[in-house]
Design a protein around this motif. Structure first.
Motif, mmCIF file in Angstrom:
data_model
loop_
_atom_site.group_PDB
_atom_site.id
_atom_site.type_symbol
_atom_site.label_atom_id
_atom_site.label_comp_id
_atom_site.label_asym_id
_atom_site.label_seq_id
_atom_site.Cartn_x
_atom_site.Cartn_y
_atom_site.Cartn_z
ATOM 1 N N SER A 1 9.228 23.019 4.146
ATOM 2 C CA SER A 1 9.720 22.050 3.175
ATOM 3 C C SER A 1 8.911 20.755 3.195
ATOM 4 C CB SER A 1 11.218 21.761 3.368
ATOM 5 O OG SER A 1 11.428 21.055 4.570
ATOM 6 N N ALA A 2 7.610 20.910 3.330
ATOM 7 C CA ALA A 2 6.701 19.750 3.349
ATOM 8 C C ALA A 2 6.686 19.066 1.992
ATOM 9 C CB ALA A 2 5.296 20.193 3.727
ATOM 10 N N ASP A 3 6.722 19.853 0.945
ATOM 11 C CA ASP A 3 6.723 19.290 -0.409
ATOM 12 C C ASP A 3 7.939 18.409 -0.619
ATOM 13 O OD1 ASP A 3 4.458 20.610 -0.900
ATOM 14 O OD2 ASP A 3 5.315 22.185 -2.178
ATOM 15 N N GLU A 4 9.081 18.934 -0.112
ATOM 16 C CA GLU A 4 10.348 18.213 -0.288
ATOM 17 C C GLU A 4 10.304 16.869 0.423
ATOM 18 O OE1 GLU A 4 14.910 19.153 0.734
ATOM 19 O OE2 GLU A 4 13.710 20.878 0.092
ATOM 20 N N SER A 5 9.809 16.886 1.650
ATOM 21 C CA SER A 5 9.777 15.625 2.414
ATOM 22 C C SER A 5 8.760 14.656 1.806
ATOM 23 C CB SER A 5 9.460 15.889 3.890
ATOM 24 O OG SER A 5 8.128 16.334 4.010
ATOM 25 N N GLU A 6 7.692 15.230 1.267
ATOM 26 C CA GLU A 6 6.687 14.375 0.617
ATOM 27 C C GLU A 6 7.299 13.698 -0.611
ATOM 28 O OE1 GLU A 6 2.292 15.315 -0.881
ATOM 29 O OE2 GLU A 6 2.800 16.239 1.041
ATOM 30 N N LEU A 7 8.106 14.472 -1.336
ATOM 31 C CA LEU A 7 8.789 13.966 -2.520
ATOM 32 C C LEU A 7 9.753 12.845 -2.141
ATOM 33 C CD1 LEU A 7 8.412 15.065 -5.427
ATOM 34 C CD2 LEU A 7 10.667 16.123 -5.198
ATOM 35 N N GLU A 8 10.475 13.093 -1.026
ATOM 36 C CA GLU A 8 11.426 12.098 -0.517
ATOM 37 C C GLU A 8 10.686 10.792 -0.180
ATOM 38 O OE1 GLU A 8 14.836 11.857 0.148
ATOM 39 O OE2 GLU A 8 14.845 13.505 -1.296
ATOM 40 N N ALA A 9 9.535 10.966 0.467
ATOM 41 C CA ALA A 9 8.742 9.809 0.878
ATOM 42 C C ALA A 9 8.275 9.031 -0.344
ATOM 43 C CB ALA A 9 7.554 10.258 1.714
ATOM 44 N N LEU A 10 7.819 9.772 -1.368
ATOM 45 C CA LEU A 10 7.347 9.135 -2.599
ATOM 46 C C LEU A 10 8.473 8.371 -3.282
ATOM 47 C CD1 LEU A 10 4.932 11.688 -4.291
ATOM 48 C CD2 LEU A 10 4.445 9.321 -3.654
ATOM 49 N N LYS A 11 9.665 9.001 -3.271
ATOM 50 C CA LYS A 11 10.829 8.389 -3.900
ATOM 51 C C LYS A 11 11.184 7.082 -3.178
ATOM 52 C CE LYS A 11 15.563 9.409 -5.064
ATOM 53 N NZ LYS A 11 16.713 10.152 -4.551
ATOM 54 N N GLN B 1 9.207 5.262 -1.435
ATOM 55 C CA GLN B 1 8.133 4.290 -1.686
ATOM 56 C C GLN B 1 8.338 3.605 -3.041
ATOM 57 O OE1 GLN B 1 4.285 6.113 -1.366
ATOM 58 N NE2 GLN B 1 3.205 4.175 -1.577
ATOM 59 N N LEU B 2 8.692 4.431 -4.032
ATOM 60 C CA LEU B 2 8.914 3.916 -5.378
ATOM 61 C C LEU B 2 10.077 2.924 -5.392
ATOM 62 C CD1 LEU B 2 7.698 4.441 -8.215
ATOM 63 C CD2 LEU B 2 9.682 5.880 -8.669
ATOM 64 N N GLU B 3 11.155 3.304 -4.687
ATOM 65 C CA GLU B 3 12.325 2.425 -4.604
ATOM 66 C C GLU B 3 11.960 1.094 -3.955
ATOM 67 O OE1 GLU B 3 15.364 4.597 -2.580
ATOM 68 O OE2 GLU B 3 15.924 5.730 -4.369
ATOM 69 N N ALA B 4 11.191 1.193 -2.876
ATOM 70 C CA ALA B 4 10.780 -0.019 -2.157
ATOM 71 C C ALA B 4 9.944 -0.916 -3.067
ATOM 72 C CB ALA B 4 10.011 0.361 -0.906
ATOM 73 N N GLN B 5 9.040 -0.296 -3.819
ATOM 74 C CA GLN B 5 8.157 -1.086 -4.689
ATOM 75 C C GLN B 5 8.930 -1.731 -5.836
ATOM 76 O OE1 GLN B 5 4.843 1.389 -5.748
ATOM 77 N NE2 GLN B 5 3.851 1.086 -3.754
ATOM 78 N N THR B 6 9.931 -0.998 -6.347
ATOM 79 C CA THR B 6 10.747 -1.544 -7.426
ATOM 80 C C THR B 6 11.511 -2.777 -6.913
ATOM 81 O OG1 THR B 6 11.049 0.699 -8.191
ATOM 82 C CG2 THR B 6 12.490 -0.954 -9.151
ATOM 83 N N ARG B 7 12.055 -2.615 -5.691
ATOM 84 C CA ARG B 7 12.810 -3.724 -5.098
ATOM 85 C C ARG B 7 11.891 -4.940 -4.883
ATOM 86 N NH1 ARG B 7 15.760 -4.202 0.342
ATOM 87 N NH2 ARG B 7 13.925 -3.100 1.066
ATOM 88 N N GLU B 8 10.698 -4.645 -4.396
ATOM 89 C CA GLU B 8 9.707 -5.703 -4.175
ATOM 90 C C GLU B 8 9.415 -6.468 -5.462
ATOM 91 O OE1 GLU B 8 6.702 -3.939 -1.060
ATOM 92 O OE2 GLU B 8 5.729 -5.210 -2.556
ATOM 93 N N ALA B 9 9.186 -5.680 -6.523
ATOM 94 C CA ALA B 9 8.844 -6.298 -7.810
ATOM 95 C C ALA B 9 9.988 -7.187 -8.288
ATOM 96 C CB ALA B 9 8.550 -5.211 -8.839
ATOM 97 N N THR B 10 11.225 -6.700 -8.104
ATOM 98 C CA THR B 10 12.397 -7.473 -8.516
ATOM 99 C C THR B 10 12.460 -8.792 -7.755
ATOM 100 O OG1 THR B 10 13.511 -5.345 -8.704
ATOM 101 C CG2 THR B 10 14.892 -7.301 -8.879
ATOM 102 N N VAL B 11 12.260 -8.690 -6.451
ATOM 103 C CA VAL B 11 12.359 -9.893 -5.623
ATOM 104 C C VAL B 11 11.240 -10.878 -5.944
ATOM 105 C CG1 VAL B 11 12.333 -10.770 -3.277
ATOM 106 C CG2 VAL B 11 13.538 -8.670 -3.801
ATOM 107 N N LEU B 12 10.039 -10.330 -6.124
ATOM 108 C CA LEU B 12 8.912 -11.216 -6.424
ATOM 109 C C LEU B 12 9.151 -11.952 -7.738
ATOM 110 C CD1 LEU B 12 5.835 -9.196 -5.225
ATOM 111 C CD2 LEU B 12 6.883 -11.215 -4.212
ATOM 112 N N HIS B 13 9.735 -11.225 -8.688
ATOM 113 C CA HIS B 13 10.048 -11.861 -9.962
ATOM 114 C C HIS B 13 11.040 -12.996 -9.737
ATOM 115 C CE1 HIS B 13 10.847 -12.386 -14.179
ATOM 116 N NE2 HIS B 13 12.140 -12.276 -13.937
#
Lengths: 131, 369
Positions: free
Chosen positions: B8-18, B20-32
């Motif tokens: 289930s490497a694909d699954e964990s990679e997907l989880e990691a990407l998700k 990362q995306l959440e973290a970046q969205t939060r970052e963008a919100t805070v920076l704004h």
């Protein structure tokens, strides 16, 4: 072998890494390192201030093994490394010299703690252990 | 000990990407939010405090501070902080000392974890206890991320976040804190420019107020001078008008006195005065009334003379004034006010002191005091 972000975080967690080296006669040596710097996905940098057994061994035998422990102490990472080169200037050197200086200046020892060099290691393999 | 399976490497990679995306969205919100906060007002201290609060709320950076370079360029002082006692942030940081001082000196970001063990290690090498230098911050910080605040390449301060062991600073945090620091540096520069502008405006306003005051003063002096000139003219006119009749009174009384003297001679020679005691009495009444006219006229002439002096002297420049003389002039003019109810005693001061006001002004001063 690639260093994932998870391993990168473990490198940064401040828990000393255990580095095992071996002399040309086959005598192993284990030392704890306070600073292991991420260079890129396949390279790490180690600083050295003093000429010690680790340095002597690595110059005789470039292979080394590093154990990293996560904050919770439940997961470990084993990195198989090969010594590549020594650098005494450049971005990585400056960065590590600065870290050393930050600590040394707190102790009033900026003159004693001078970075002699930075050793660049190639990461050959990464193992993940769950306890 | 067991090695992890690679399933289930694909699954964990997907989880990691998700993640990362959440973290970046939060970052963008805070920076704004941070950039909005920093630009919302020029009250710098409040804005910096708001930014530190936002960093705490969104990223759990509980201990953060902004230090600014002191005017000597050798030390940094805390300008805003969150999560510290006031006593913990009072000290200045010399350039090149500790994490913050080193960041300031080298103008490079520094991210350190495991500070406690590093300090213990350094102390072991040195063969002493870890020193606790009185630097602002947590006394026993384990992690620190410090960023230089640069404006056009010049260091203006350092933005620092610290942690006890509860969190570690990740490499992602460098970008986040670095971006916040850039915003903060711009906000500080803007606030300083605003302060500079405010200072200039305040200075200009003060200058203008001073000029206004001087103008009003000059104006009132001008009005006063105008009034005095009118008064002088009036007094001169009155003096002139009185002078002519007084002249005729004086000359008539003089004539009258001489005529009376001749009359007395004639009447004496004829023996009339001896024979007629009434004529003797009449002659005496005439003579004494002539003296009264003469003395009254002389007094009026004296007053007129002083009135003219009062009117004329006001035009003069500042000159030396005999105080005693001014006092007697003032007294003469106030004779009717003083009358017989008030006794005025003047005492000579040996060598009279001399002051340098306008003579008429001094006379007026004496009259009003």
């Amino acid at each position: 072998m690639m260093l994932h972000d998870t391993v990168r975080d473990v490198l940064d967690n401040g828990i000393p890494a255990a580095l095992t080296t071996c002399s040309k006669d086959g005598e192993p040596n284990c030392a704890y390192l306070s600073v292991v710097q991420y260079v890129d996905e396949t390279h790490l940098a180690l600083s050295f201030q003093f000429f010690n057994t680790t340095i002597r061994n690595i110059l005789e035998n470039p292979h080394a093994y590093m154990m990293l422990t996560d904050m919770m102490g439940t997961t470990q990472w084993g990195l198989r490394l090969r010594f590549q080169s020594e650098v005494t200037d450049g971005e990585i050197f400056e960065d590590m010299a600065m870290r050393l200086d930050a600590i040394a200046s707190m102790q009033g020892m900026s003159d004693v703690f001078k970075l002699r060099g930075v050793h660049i290691y190639e990461v050959l393999d990464v193992e993940h252990f769950v306890w | 000990m067991s090695s992890t399976s690679s399933g289930s490497a694909d699954e964990s990679e997907l989880e990691a990407l998700k993640a990362q995306l959440e973290a970046q969205t939060r970052e963008a919100t805070v920076l704004h939010r941070v950039s909005t906060l920093l630009n919302s007002s020029l009250r710098l201290d409040q804005r910096l405090a708001d930014v530190l609060l936002a960093m705490d709320e969104f990223f759990g950076f509980r201990h953060a501070m902004v230090l600014l370079l002191d005017s000597d360029g050798e030390t940094l002082s805390v300008a805003a902080h969150r999560g510290y006692d006031d006593a913990a942030i009072g000290a200045k940081v010399p350039l090149g000392v500790g994490v913050i001082g080193t960041v300031a000196k080298r103008r490079r970001m520094l991210r350190m974890n495991g500070l406690r063990s590093k300090r213990r290690y350094a102390a072991t090498i040195q063969g002493s206890q870890p020193q606790s230098l009185s630097l602002p911050g947590l006394p026993n910080a384990d992690g620190q991320l410090a960023v230089p605040l640069l404006v056009e390449g010049d260091l203006i301060g350092v933005f620092s976040v610290e942690s006890d062991q509860s969190i570690i600073f990740r490499h992602d945090d460098e970008r986040l804190v670095g971006t916040v620091a850039n915003h903060a540096a711009s906000a500080i520069r803007n606030a300083r420019m605003y302060d500079l502008l405010e200072d200039k405006v305040r200075q200009r306003t003060a200058d203008l107020e001073q000029a206004n005051l001087e103008l009003r003063d000059a104006q009132s002096q001008l009005v006063q001078a105008g009034k005095m000139a009118s008064l002088g003219e009036l007094v001169a006119g009155v003096a002139h008008e009185i002078n002519t009749p007084i002249g005729s009174v004086t000359s008539s009384s003089d004539t009258q006195a001489r005529v009376l003297a001749k009359l007395r001679d004639l009447l004496t020679a004829d023996g009339i005065l001896e024979r007629e005691p009434r004529s003797q009495r009449l002659l005496r009444v005439m003579e004494s009334s002539t003296e009264a006219i003469d003395s009254g006229a002389s007094r009026v002439a004296r007053i007129v003379k002083r009135l003219r002096a009062f009117a004329r002297l006001d035009e003069a420049d500042i000159q030396k004034v005999a105080i005693a003389q001014s006092i007697s002039s003032a007294l003469a003019m106030l004779e009717h006010e003083i009358g017989e109810r008030i006794e005025v005693q003047t005492e000579s001061l040996g060598r009279p002191p001399r002051s340098r006001p306008r003579p008429a002004a001094s006379i007026r001063s004496f009259s009003t005091c």
